[in-house]
Design a protein around this motif. Structure first.
Motif, mmCIF file in Angstrom:
data_model
loop_
_atom_site.group_PDB
_atom_site.id
_atom_site.type_symbol
_atom_site.label_atom_id
_atom_site.label_comp_id
_atom_site.label_asym_id
_atom_site.label_seq_id
_atom_site.Cartn_x
_atom_site.Cartn_y
_atom_site.Cartn_z
ATOM 1 N N GLU A 14 -0.564 9.290 -15.358
ATOM 2 C CA GLU A 14 -0.373 10.446 -14.408
ATOM 3 C C GLU A 14 -1.336 11.474 -13.966
ATOM 4 O O GLU A 14 -1.355 12.474 -12.936
ATOM 5 N N GLU A 53 -2.504 3.426 -8.501
ATOM 6 C CA GLU A 53 -1.503 4.204 -6.933
ATOM 7 C C GLU A 53 -0.759 2.877 -7.346
ATOM 8 O O GLU A 53 -0.072 3.210 -7.020
ATOM 9 N N LYS A 57 2.849 3.751 -7.615
ATOM 10 C CA LYS A 57 3.759 3.943 -5.608
ATOM 11 C C LYS A 57 5.377 3.038 -6.412
ATOM 12 O O LYS A 57 5.909 3.587 -5.512
#
Length: 82
Positions: A14, A53, A57
């Protein structure tokens, strides 16, 4: 991931932080900690990881800042060693 992603290699990160950013965070939250730096004249290569991503997500957990995550990690180590 329960079949929600194709098989493959995913970078589950992250943040991209430098060692100095980690040191600064530790010093901010633990001002009495002693730090010893060696080989200060060396310039080390950086390992930057692309945030993926596709997998990020799917994360449904609480969104914390880097500093908050470091505090949670510290607390985990403190409570797990009792």
């Amino acid at each position: 991931m329960g079949g929600r992603l194709d098989s493959g290699v995913y970078n589950l990160v992250e943040y991209n932080k430098s060692v100095m950013e980690l040191v600064e965070n530790i010093q901010k939250n633990h001002p009495n900690i002693e730090m010893n730096f060696t080989n200060q004249h060396l310039e080390l290569p950086q390992q930057m990881v692309k945030i993926d991503e596709r997998i990020l997500k799917l994360y449904n957990g609480e969104k914390l800042s880097f500093e908050e995550e470091m505090i949670v990690l510290k607390n985990h180590f403190e409570t797990s060693s009792i």
